[in-house]
Enzyme design. Structure first.
Site, mmCIF file in Angstrom:
data_model
loop_
_atom_site.group_PDB
_atom_site.id
_atom_site.type_symbol
_atom_site.label_atom_id
_atom_site.label_comp_id
_atom_site.label_asym_id
_atom_site.label_seq_id
_atom_site.Cartn_x
_atom_site.Cartn_y
_atom_site.Cartn_z
ATOM 1 N N VAL A 170 0.806 -1.220 0.000
ATOM 2 C CA VAL A 170 0.000 0.000 0.000
ATOM 3 C C VAL A 170 0.845 1.279 0.000
ATOM 4 C CG1 VAL A 170 -2.034 -1.022 1.072
ATOM 5 C CG2 VAL A 170 -0.201 -0.093 2.517
ATOM 6 N N TYR A 171 2.152 1.171 0.123
ATOM 7 C CA TYR A 171 2.976 2.370 0.092
ATOM 8 C C TYR A 171 2.925 2.969 -1.317
ATOM 9 C CZ TYR A 171 5.105 0.840 4.543
ATOM 10 O OH TYR A 171 5.320 0.448 5.839
ATOM 11 N N ALA A 172 2.424 4.196 -1.382
ATOM 12 C CA ALA A 172 2.229 4.884 -2.676
ATOM 13 C C ALA A 172 1.418 4.011 -3.629
ATOM 14 C CB ALA A 172 3.567 5.263 -3.307
ATOM 15 N N GLY A 180 1.421 0.906 -4.187
ATOM 16 C CA GLY A 180 2.268 -0.035 -4.921
ATOM 17 C C GLY A 180 3.477 0.610 -5.555
#
Length: 327
Positions: free
Chosen positions: A52-54, A56
């Site tokens: 979920v960071y950015a 993907g």
């Protein structure tokens, strides 16, 4: 850089990990490349990310850098799955979602496997054994070498780890848990750390610098360009800008002055050397910040400094943890 075993496993990781929370968001490809080169050059191996960071983007950026910059074999890549940006639902740790998310992570990372795959958070809507079965499948299929969890409370962690230990040889034991831990956030010492110690897990502290506050940069205001000045991240920093935090930050600054080092180095050395900690996960905006943090490798805090910091930051634990003689 010194390397440590992750819990009671054979996996060895650098005792400082590189976090990628801001990659492909606040940290562009050039800065990310500089950070990775700096980290690798210092002997670092553990790089932590999440699907979920950015949305993907952090995994995709890390995958691009693995192609051109750092050999895959030199890194221990850890990623997470289970958090979802769906309205009305924050987590999905169902077997189907987790395994689909892992496949997507591998595609973005451009690799056949991750070294450590972690459930990002406890999902009360999914039976724990179903979530853990996804971890077993990931390992048995070769898509993950080791597995862990993140943001589980003490009872959740103990339940999950014990379930995995109940059938040796058929289930994959948990290697680690990732939790926020710093001089400003010692809540895990109440129940999570005792579970970690009893079950032989490795602890990967996130936000080891108290969301940046322990660097001392907020002592006299909120500097422009900091997380605290960001509309999006200001609520993330705000809980650590109260009077209690101020006293702890002042103590860290005094210790740093006495040792001729920086508050960042003192705060990071404190958490790195706590019992059962394997590797704090450090996020930096620039390679210069990362270089300063990595210079902590040669620093060991004197016992009297550790004790003073312990005292000033000690959390208040009451029933059932208080001394029975006080009742």
């Amino acid at each position: 850089m010194e390397h440590r075993h992750l819990g009671r496993t054979g996996l060895r990781v650098s005792r400082i990990g590189l976090g990628t929370l801001t990659w492909a968001h606040d940290t562009g490809e050039r800065d990310a490349a500089d950070q990775l080169k700096t980290f690798w050059g210092a002997g670092g191996s553990l790089v932590d990310t999440a699907d979920v960071y950015a949305d993907g983007g952090a995994e995709y950026l890390l995958g691009r850098l693995l192609e051109d910059l750092v050999p895959r074999r030199d890194l221990v890549i850890a990623t997470k799955a289970g958090s979802v940006p769906e309205a009305g639902r924050r987590f999905d740790s169902s077997r189907g979602h987790l395994l689909s998310a892992l496949d997507a992570s591998l595609e973005r990372l451009g690799t056949d496997y991750v070294d450590l795959w972690q459930v990002h958070a406890y999902d009360p809507g999914t039976p724990t054994d179903e979530t853990l079965q996804a971890l077993d499948i990931a390992v048995s299929s070769g898509r993950a070498r080791y597995v862990g969890v993140s943001n589980f409370s003490g009872w959740q962690l103990a339940k999950a780890a014990t379930w995995q230990l109940a059938a040796p040889g058929t289930r994959t034991r948990l290697a680690s848990t990732q939790m926020e831990y710093s001089l400003l956030q010692r809540g895990i010492e109440r129940e999570v750390l005792p579970a970690v110690a009893d079950l032989g897990l490795g602890l990967l502290p996130s936000s080891p610098l108290g969301r940046g506050v322990l660097t001392g940069k907020y002592r006299y205001g909120t500097p422009a360009g900091s997380r605290g000045a960001s509309e999006e991240l200001a609520p993330f920093v705000a809980p650590y800008l109260d009077e209690t935090a101020s006293r702890i930050v002042d103590a860290v600054a005094i210790a740093a002055d006495g040792l001729a080092v920086t508050p960042l180095q003192v705060a990071l050395a404190w958490v790195r050397d706590r019992a059962w900690v394997t590797a704090p996960i450090l996020g930096a905006r620039t390679s210069q910040q990362l270089t300063e943090a990595l210079s902590v490798e040669g620093l060991t805090l004197p016992e009297e400094i550790c004790q003073a910091l312990d005292d000033v930051s000690a959390p208040v634990h009451r029933y059932p943890d208080q001394d029975w003689s006080e009742l």
